[in-house]
Design a protein around this motif. Structure first.
Motif, PDB file in Angstrom:
ATOM      1  N   ILE A 100       0.840  -1.205   0.000  1.00 13.11           N
ATOM      2  CA  ILE A 100       0.000   0.000   0.000  1.00 13.11           C
ATOM      3  C   ILE A 100       0.873   1.252   0.000  1.00 13.11           C
ATOM      4  CG2 ILE A 100      -1.651   1.378   1.354  1.00 13.11           C
ATOM      5  CD1 ILE A 100      -3.022  -1.024   0.316  1.00 13.11           C
ATOM      6  N   GLY A 101       0.858   2.009  -1.081  1.00 13.38           N
ATOM      7  CA  GLY A 101       1.481   3.329  -1.113  1.00 13.38           C
ATOM      8  C   GLY A 101       2.980   3.350  -0.884  1.00 13.38           C
ATOM      9  N   MET A 102       3.670   2.286  -1.270  1.00 17.67           N
ATOM     10  CA  MET A 102       5.118   2.220  -1.086  1.00 17.67           C
ATOM     11  C   MET A 102       5.767   1.536  -2.293  1.00 17.67           C
ATOM     12  SD  MET A 102       5.411   1.132   2.963  1.00 17.67           S
ATOM     13  CE  MET A 102       7.064   1.826   3.155  1.00 17.67           C
ATOM     14  N   ILE A 113      -2.051  11.416  -4.676  1.00 17.12           N
ATOM     15  CA  ILE A 113      -2.723  12.582  -5.247  1.00 17.12           C
ATOM     16  C   ILE A 113      -3.578  13.286  -4.195  1.00 17.12           C
ATOM     17  CG2 ILE A 113      -4.699  11.195  -6.057  1.00 17.12           C
ATOM     18  CD1 ILE A 113      -3.159  14.065  -8.061  1.00 17.12           C
ATOM     19  N   ALA A 114      -4.078  12.532  -3.214  1.00 16.96           N
ATOM     20  CA  ALA A 114      -4.873  13.133  -2.140  1.00 16.96           C
ATOM     21  C   ALA A 114      -4.006  14.020  -1.255  1.00 16.96           C
ATOM     22  CB  ALA A 114      -5.538  12.038  -1.311  1.00 16.96           C
ATOM     23  N   TYR A 141      -4.221   7.244   1.493  1.00 14.55           N
ATOM     24  CA  TYR A 141      -3.776   7.919   2.712  1.00 14.55           C
ATOM     25  C   TYR A 141      -2.749   7.144   3.530  1.00 14.55           C
ATOM     26  CZ  TYR A 141      -7.088   4.917   5.314  1.00 14.55           C
ATOM     27  OH  TYR A 141      -7.764   3.851   5.860  1.00 14.55           O
ATOM     28  N   ALA A 142      -2.478   5.885   3.178  1.00 15.45           N
ATOM     29  CA  ALA A 142      -1.595   5.059   3.999  1.00 15.45           C
ATOM     30  C   ALA A 142      -0.347   4.628   3.237  1.00 15.45           C
ATOM     31  CB  ALA A 142      -2.348   3.827   4.505  1.00 15.45           C
ATOM     32  N   ILE A 158      -4.971   8.902  10.832  1.00 15.69           N
ATOM     33  CA  ILE A 158      -4.770  10.031  11.738  1.00 15.69           C
ATOM     34  C   ILE A 158      -3.685  10.960  11.206  1.00 15.69           C
ATOM     35  CG2 ILE A 158      -4.033  10.688  14.060  1.00 15.69           C
ATOM     36  CD1 ILE A 158      -5.204   7.984  15.024  1.00 15.69           C
ATOM     37  N   LYS A 159      -2.593  10.381  10.722  1.00  9.66           N
ATOM     38  CA  LYS A 159      -1.474  11.181  10.209  1.00  9.66           C
ATOM     39  C   LYS A 159      -1.878  11.998   8.983  1.00  9.66           C
ATOM     40  CE  LYS A 159       2.049   7.817  11.696  1.00  9.66           C
ATOM     41  NZ  LYS A 159       3.093   6.876  11.209  1.00  9.66           N
ATOM     42  N   SER A 160      -2.812  11.477   8.208  1.00 11.06           N
ATOM     43  CA  SER A 160      -3.197  12.157   6.965  1.00 11.06           C
ATOM     44  C   SER A 160      -3.802  13.529   7.215  1.00 11.06           C
ATOM     45  CB  SER A 160      -4.193  11.298   6.179  1.00 11.06           C
ATOM     46  OG  SER A 160      -5.497  11.370   6.764  1.00 11.06           O
TER      47      SER A 160
END
Length: 470
Positions: A100-102, A113-114, A141-142, A158-160
């Motif tokens: 995911i996202g890496m 993009i978010a 987001y992750a 939460i970090k997003s």
């Protein structure tokens, strides 16, 4: 001569100017998970056949002025999973299945993009019909090495600091990836400034709020996903409700800076994993209802809005047509519930009446699927169904058929298979395929989506259209 050159330059400038016009202020990034070209096509064919027409009855998004298709393979496989597919759509880079996202080594996080929209000052919303920590929404987001790191993905929410999240719930809010008990995510969400809202009616009570919102289903419902559209009752939370809430919340809070909203129709994929044609069609039509809401917004802000409709991959290898020249998708009109709900009702019958007669079981299938009424069952198929009945209700050998997201009763799965055959639908597998994904666009920057694309090109083009740094 100089006057003519000046005039030509001025006219050329006027012609070129629209190409460098206003950037998209409002971006709708809408993803039909598992929605290949044939899933879209069969939904249109079915709608036309219900209306007594041969051909197609267009969905809202298939009428968008720009339409093309793209690849979906991942960095590691010819057939992607939703983690790699979602990551490609979110960050514009390919990765291996499951991540995911890496990057494929799961050492370097990628910016989605978010996040680019958030950095520009836009409000950001992530909405889905499945759990908020599922692979596709999580990709926006992750940054996690494994899509099953649900608790850790929740921490990334939460970090997003994104403004709006919505879906059925969270899969493991109190247990880490290594199966250790952990502090519940919900108090942590609230501490980070999120208001937890349960159900659309509850949202209506606080919709003018300036708070960051996490909208989930009401207590006692399945946190993994909303009910299938075909099974939903009036008061059930729907993807269109979630989409309407997202638009309203983001509009109120945007303060003129615009917003980015990702909406996922996640259960198209689930229905196709189960090879449940009728349910898949209703999921596509349900997804179309959310696109309608985005399109209504677009009509109010046509110069400032971009809508992209696409998919992360195709699921099931759906084929339309069974060898002859005629189609019979209208036979699916008699299907009133999903394969999963049918399984539940068969199990209830077995529990309450373990020696139920064939006529009782046959009547249940007729009422819920239209078999023997709106869908004519051939003698060979009835023999297969009867054999399954005998095993289950006479010999009490309760067989099941497992798909990725379900473990359904054998009679239910076989009945849906028979209905698929009657309806001219065929499936090549219960998994994903390498089929092209559809891409539809309208609004500011939509002309960028006019050629065959790699899936990683889609967020890059969105970034150009909205003036974002991806």
């Amino acid at each position: 001569m100089n006057k003519k050159i000046t005039t030509l330059f001025f006219l050329s400038f006027l012609f070129i100017l629209p190409l460098f016009g206003q950037k998209a202020k409002y971006v709708f990034f809408m993803i039909g998970d598992g929605m290949g070209l044939n899933q879209v096509n069969v939904a249109e064919i079915y709608s036309a056949e219900l209306a007594g027409r041969n051909g197609v009855f267009p969905l809202v998004f298939t009428q968008f002025p720009y339409a093309t298709f793209g690849t979906s393979y991942s960095l590691s496989h010819g057939v992607t999973d939703s983690a790699a597919g979602g990551t490609a759509l979110a960050v514009g880079k390919k990765t291996k299945n499951g991540v995911i996202g890496m990057d494929s080594a799961a050492t370097t996080p990628y910016k989605s993009i978010a996040y680019a929209a958030k950095a520009k000052g836009m409000k950001v919303g992530i909405a889905t019909s499945v759990s908020i920590d599922h692979a596709t929404p999580a990709s926006f987001y992750a940054n996690r090495a494994d899509r099953n790191m649900y608790y850790e993905i929740g921490l990334d929410l939460i970090k997003s600091n994104f403004d709006f999240f919505a879906g059925s719930g969270f899969l493991k809010p109190t247990k880490t990836f290594d199966n250790q008990e952990a502090p519940s995510l919900f108090p942590q969400f609230e501490k980070a400034g999120y208001r937890i809202v349960k159900g659309y009616n509850a949202f209506q009570q606080i919709k003018q709020s300036q708070d960051k919102i996490i909208l989930i289903n009401t207590d006692g419902t399945d946190p993994s996903a909303l009910k299938y559209a075909i099974d939903q009752k009036t008061d059930d939370l729907k993807l269109a409700d979630i989409t309407a809430a997202a638009i309203e919340a983001l509009t109120i809070n945007s303060k003129g800076e615009g917003f980015f909203l990702m909406v996922e129709g996640g259960k198209i994929d689930w229905a196709c994993h189960a090879n449940d044609g009728g349910t898949a069609i209703h999921e596509v039509l349900d997804f179309n209802e959310s696109v309608k809401l985005a399109f209504e917004f677009y009509k109010k802000h046509p110069e400032e809005t971009l809508i992209i409709v696409t998919a992360d991959h195709e699921t099931g290898g759906l084929g339309i047509g069974s060898g002859g020249s005629s189609l019979n998708t209208k036979a699916l009109e008699g299907q009133k519930i999903s394969q999963g709900e049918l399984s539940t009702r068969i199990r209830e019958l077995r529990k309450n009446s373990p020696n139920a007669s064939w006529e009782e079981v046959k009547n249940l299938l007729q009422q819920n699927l239209g078999l023997w009424s709106t869908a004519k069952v051939a003698e060979r198929e009835e023999k297969e169904l009867f054999a399954a009945y005998e095993k289950s209700f006479v010999k009490h050998e309760n067989e099941t058929e497992k798909s990725l997201y379900a473990n359904d009763d054998k009679i239910a799965a076989l009945s849906i298979s028979v209905l698929n055959k009657i309806s001219s639908l065929k499936w090549s597998s219960g998994g994903h395929s390498a089929a092209y994904i559809p891409i539809y666009a309208i609004g500011a920057g939509a002309d960028l989506f006019s050629h065959k694309m790699e899936n990683i090109d889609i967020p890059k083009k969105v970034a150009i259209a909205a003036g974002l740094e991806l």
